[in-house]
Design a protein around this motif. Structure first.
Motif, PDB file in Angstrom:
ATOM      1  N   UNK A  29       4.556   5.634  -3.247  1.00  0.00           N
ATOM      2  CA  UNK A  29       3.197   5.670  -3.810  1.00  0.00           C
ATOM      3  C   UNK A  29       2.949   4.458  -4.701  1.00  0.00           C
ATOM      4  N   UNK A  30       3.983   4.040  -5.460  1.00  0.00           N
ATOM      5  CA  UNK A  30       3.796   2.889  -6.343  1.00  0.00           C
ATOM      6  C   UNK A  30       3.664   1.589  -5.554  1.00  0.00           C
ATOM      7  N   UNK A  31       4.310   1.492  -4.410  1.00  0.00           N
ATOM      8  CA  UNK A  31       4.354   0.216  -3.688  1.00  0.00           C
ATOM      9  C   UNK A  31       3.458   0.164  -2.451  1.00  0.00           C
ATOM     10  N   UNK A  32       2.780   1.245  -2.125  1.00  0.00           N
ATOM     11  CA  UNK A  32       2.069   1.300  -0.851  1.00  0.00           C
ATOM     12  C   UNK A  32       0.924   0.301  -0.770  1.00  0.00           C
ATOM     13  N   UNK A  33       0.382  -0.140  -1.897  1.00  0.00           N
ATOM     14  CA  UNK A  33      -0.727  -1.093  -1.879  1.00  0.00           C
ATOM     15  C   UNK A  33      -0.250  -2.542  -1.834  1.00  0.00           C
ATOM     16  N   UNK A  34       1.073  -2.780  -1.894  1.00  0.00           N
ATOM     17  CA  UNK A  34       1.583  -4.143  -1.855  1.00  0.00           C
ATOM     18  C   UNK A  34       1.463  -4.712  -0.434  1.00  0.00           C
ATOM     19  N   UNK A  35       1.118  -6.010  -0.293  1.00  0.00           N
ATOM     20  CA  UNK A  35       1.072  -6.616   1.041  1.00  0.00           C
ATOM     21  C   UNK A  35       2.447  -6.604   1.689  1.00  0.00           C
ATOM     22  N   UNK A  36       2.481  -6.300   2.986  1.00  0.00           N
ATOM     23  CA  UNK A  36       3.671  -6.313   3.836  1.00  0.00           C
ATOM     24  C   UNK A  36       4.653  -5.186   3.513  1.00  0.00           C
TER      25      UNK A  36
END
Length: 840
Positions: free
Chosen positions: A648-655
């Motif tokens: 959930x914390x990283x899902x918006x990061x590109x790639x």
């Protein structure tokens, strides 16, 4: 032989044996490294051969080109590895490597026959039974040879492992043997020395008592040539001289007293030597312990604990020195010193000011010993004395001529540190300073390495984005050409065909919206490596209508495709009534909703319920007494697998993706980009096994936005002679059809050179064109060259450039100077008519 000579001889023998042990250990280490390298190389060969065997079986089952290509790559890699096997030098190993190379070549030939046999099987169906039997035999031969190669690789691995074990066993036996010899030599030397010393000393003690009693005829009679023999002969000479002279008992008593004093002095010297040896052993242990650590805290703790346990001291701590503030910061305090540190206010992280006496000299690099601090009128010694401490030693921690810390040790008894202990503390501080400096350098290097790795990852990501963007820029032109006829015909049908059914018109409207979304997506491809324009053109968006459009557009993904796998995903909508419009870009919001629906479907591999909900909430954080701000919320809910906290914390990061090779990691990143550009907010509510809700919140404008509509042109130019130039025949045909519907006379030219020739021919006949519409990217002669040629022939002829890079050319200020108007593909009828109206 003298006793000292014996001891030196024993020492030389021990050192020689230790040197032999070190040499044996070094040679064994080198041997083990070679065997380990052989083992690793054998493991690589085994893995490569196993991969060949697996790929061969997979090719026999599937017969696809991808498996064949992978097999060829793996075979080439194995050949290169077999060609560079310098680790294996033994005759048996060289023979095994040669067998492996030969087997690899045979397998490659057999696999080539297998591939050719499969191709022949596809061509010659009449020989199917023979070719299948041949394929089975080829597979059997390949399997047998790969199994033989696996056996050879395992044999190499076993040989290297046995070699390492043998080397280790030899080293162990050698260490045991020579270690026993060292112990035996030392034991024999000590035994002989003690025997040659203790008995003569006992005899001398008895002789001294006898002579002291007055019996001057007593003689020791030692014949040994060592120090004891010299002493015994001197003793006998003394008794002989006493016989010749008159010696009083008082003189004998004085002589006896001198001998006793000498014995006591020797004993004291021996005790000092033992104490010095113990301190050297302690220094060695501390140095070895701190050398294995890489952080300052653990280094200081080891030093302090060792001092408390072995020196011992009543108080010990380590302070770091700050040159800018001229203060000491207590970094580590001994375990047995914590209670006293509380009393002295010298707990961890407390500060100590620098005195003009001892501390000032210490931070300048001098070891300071205060035998009795109760008589010193400076703050720091008085603070230490208030805790009952009397003797104080402060040793500087210096690295590269700079003092960065101080080692403080104290005892309760005055004058309790001797010169040996002070020298020990000085040497210890030097070792600790060196270890601490190395730890700081290691930490700095580790930080620099981490920074370099992050920078490298960032640069690699930027390069990947740039490459994707450059590739996307080339694809965009072809996509725009492909969808241009669809866009033109769809818009023309919606405008001209008045008898369309409601269902047909709805279908055409969905196609038109999909074309707009594709065009917008293609336009955004350049954002992989170019910045988006800072200002967006916002328009009112009916959220309920937009969500329903997205549901219709994605029906194949959430309905048709899952049903093919026997999976049912039901879609539910919960639309709020009287939902106010928001200001935004239809295409971007539609694309974001599409990505969220696709992710929700992927999160429900066994089926489930997809819910799309709209609502209006009051923004309490931004509300004021005068204005109450509202937000329109769009919820995309699924009943899928949910996300962990880290995902959930990283899902918006590109790639970042959890879909493996199926995912690109750009879907949610594009959603987040849309949210940022619309000054909106996204919230993720998820729980493992219970599903996920993605909520997008858009602010509702406080006042009604006045949307300026371009006034419809009073006159649409008709019956003009137009030259259309493009290298795509579909684009040519669609433009010609649409322009002819508006009443124009259209001449089409396939490519730039054909367009120049058509314009020249018409110009020479005096039948010129009212306007020229041309593409930009064409082979041999592009739109720029065509526009330049036409302007040279007829400067007054207007030129419209219709290209997939239209908006990019306008934004970058790269429009050709000979072109009067630039339009983007796919073209819109309204934009094309407006351009014709303006230039005509």
């Amino acid at each position: 032989m003298k006793i000292s000579t014996r001891l030196k001889f024993a020492e030389l023998i021990s050192l020689a044996i230790v040197a032999i042990i070190v040499v044996i250990l070094l040679s064994t280490t080198l041997q083990m490294k070679r065997e380990i390298a052989k083992n690793e190389a054998a493991g690589e060969l085994l893995q490569a051969v196993t991969s060949l065997r697996y790929l061969t079986v997979e090719y026999a089952l599937r017969h696809d080109e991808r498996t064949r290509a992978q097999w060829q790559l793996r075979s080439n890699s194995l050949s290169k590895r077999l060609a560079s096997t310098e680790e294996f030098t033994g005759p048996a190993e060289t023979e095994s490597i040669s067998d492996l190379r030969s087997a690899n070549e045979n397998i490659a030939a057999l696999f080539t026959l297998l591939v050719n046999n499969h191709h022949e099987l596809l061509r010659e169906r009449g020989k199917e039974e023979i070719l299948e039997e041949l394929e089975s035999r080829l597979m059997g031969q390949i399997t047998n040879k790969t199994q033989a190669m696996i056996s050879e690789a395992l044999s190499l691995s076993d040989q290297s492992r046995i070699g390492a074990l043998n080397a280790q066993q030899r080293a162990f036996n050698a260490v045991i043997l020579f270690g026993g010899i060292v112990v035996l030599v030392v034991t024999v030397t000590i035994y002989i020395t003690l025997r040659s010393v203790s008995r003569p000393l006992e005899r001398m003690r008895e002789g001294t008592a006898i002579v002291g009693a007055g019996n001057l005829d007593f003689s020791l009679g030692f014949q040994s040539q060592d120090e004891i023999g010299d002493l015994a002969r001197a003793f006998d000479g003394m008794t002989e001289k006493l016989k010749l002279t008159t010696v009083s008992r008082d003189s004998l008593a004085d002589i006896n007293a001198a001998l006793q004093a000498e014995i006591i002095e020797r004993q004291q010297i021996e005790k000092k030597a033992q104490a010095q040896l113990a301190r050297l052993n302690l220094l060695h242990q501390i140095t070895r312990s701190i050398g294995e650590r890489q952080d300052l805290r653990s280094i200081f703790q080891v030093v302090i604990r060792s001092l408390e346990d072995h020196l011992p001291v009543d108080f010990s701590c380590v302070c770091l020195y700050n040159q800018e503030t001229n203060l000491l910061l207590v970094t580590s305090v001994g375990l047995h010193s914590e209670a006293l540190a509380q009393e002295l206010s010298m707990t961890k992280n407390s500060q100590v000011s620098i005195d003009e006496n001892g501390l000032s000299r210490c931070v300048h690099g001098e070891l300071v010993y205060e035998a009795d601090i109760s008589k010193i009128d400076f703050p720091f010694p008085q603070r230490m004395a208030s805790g009952g401490l009397r003797a104080l030693v402060m040793a500087p921690l210096r690295a590269e001529s700079t003092v960065f810390g101080v080692l403080v040790v104290a005892k309760r008894q005055a004058h309790s540190f001797n010169s040996g202990e002070c020298e020990f503390l000085r040497q210890l501080s030097e070792h600790v300073a060196l270890a601490a400096n190395q730890a700081q350098l290691y930490t700095a290097l580790q930080q620099a390495y981490d920074d370099l790795r992050q920078t490298q990852q960032s640069i690699m990501q930027q390069e990947r984005l740039r490459a994707l963007g450059q590739m996307a820029s080339g694809i965009a032109h072809d996509i725009n050409n492909a969808i241009s006829p669809v866009a033109l015909y769809t818009e023309s049908l919606l405008e001209t065909e008045k008898n369309l059914s409601t269902k047909g018109r709805n279908y055409l409207e969905v196609i038109s919206r999909a074309i707009d979304d594709v065009a917008a997506t293609v336009a955004r491809m350049r954002e992989f490596y170019r910045q988006r324009a800072p200002q967006l053109t916002l328009s009112p968006v009916n959220v309920n209508s937009l969500v329903q459009q997205v549901i219709d557009l994605t029906r194949a993904r959430w309905s048709d495709m899952p049903q093919q796998r026997g999976i049912v995903i039901s879609v539910q909508t919960e639309f709020a009534l009287d939902l106010p419009d928001i200001m935004g870009v239809h295409g971007e919001i539609r694309e974001a909703l599409t990505n969220l629906i696709f992710n929700a479907v992927d999160a429900m591999p066994e089926g489930g319920t997809l819910t799309l909900r709209t609502s209006v909430v009051q923004d309490l954080l931004k509300s004021t007494k005068e204005v109450i701000l509202k937000q329109v919320c769009i919820d995309v809910c699924d009943t899928g697998i949910g996300m962990s906290d880290d995902t959930r914390r990283r899902c918006l990061e590109p790639f970042f993706t959890t879909k493996g090779e199926r995912g690109t990691g750009l879907g949610l990143a594009m959603v987040y980009g849309m949210i940022e550009r619309h000054s909106a907010h996204i919230e993720i509510l998820t729980e493992i096994g219970k599903g996920t809700t993605m909520r997008m919140s858009f602010l509702v404008p406080t006042t009604a936005s006045s949307v300026s509509h371009s006034p419809a042109p009073d006159i649409i130019p008709t019956q003009r002679r137009i030259l259309v130039v493009d290298d795509d025949p579909m684009v040519l045909k669609s433009l010609r059809d649409i322009l002819e519907i508006d009443g124009h006379s259209v001449i089409s030219a396939d490519g730039g050179q054909a367009g120049i020739d058509s314009f020249k021919a018409a110009h020479e006949q005096g039948d010129s064109f009212a306007v020229v519409i041309t593409d930009l990217g064409m082979p041999y002669v592009d739109g720029r060259k065509l526009a330049s040629s036409i302007k040279q022939l007829s400067p007054d002829t207007p030129i419209i450039m219709l290209t997939g890079w239209g908006q990019r050319l306008v934004e970058d200020g790269d429009s050709p100077s000979q072109v009067d108007c630039v339009l983007s593909k796919p073209p819109k009828l309204s934009e094309l008519r407006e351009a014709l109206r303006k230039i005509l």
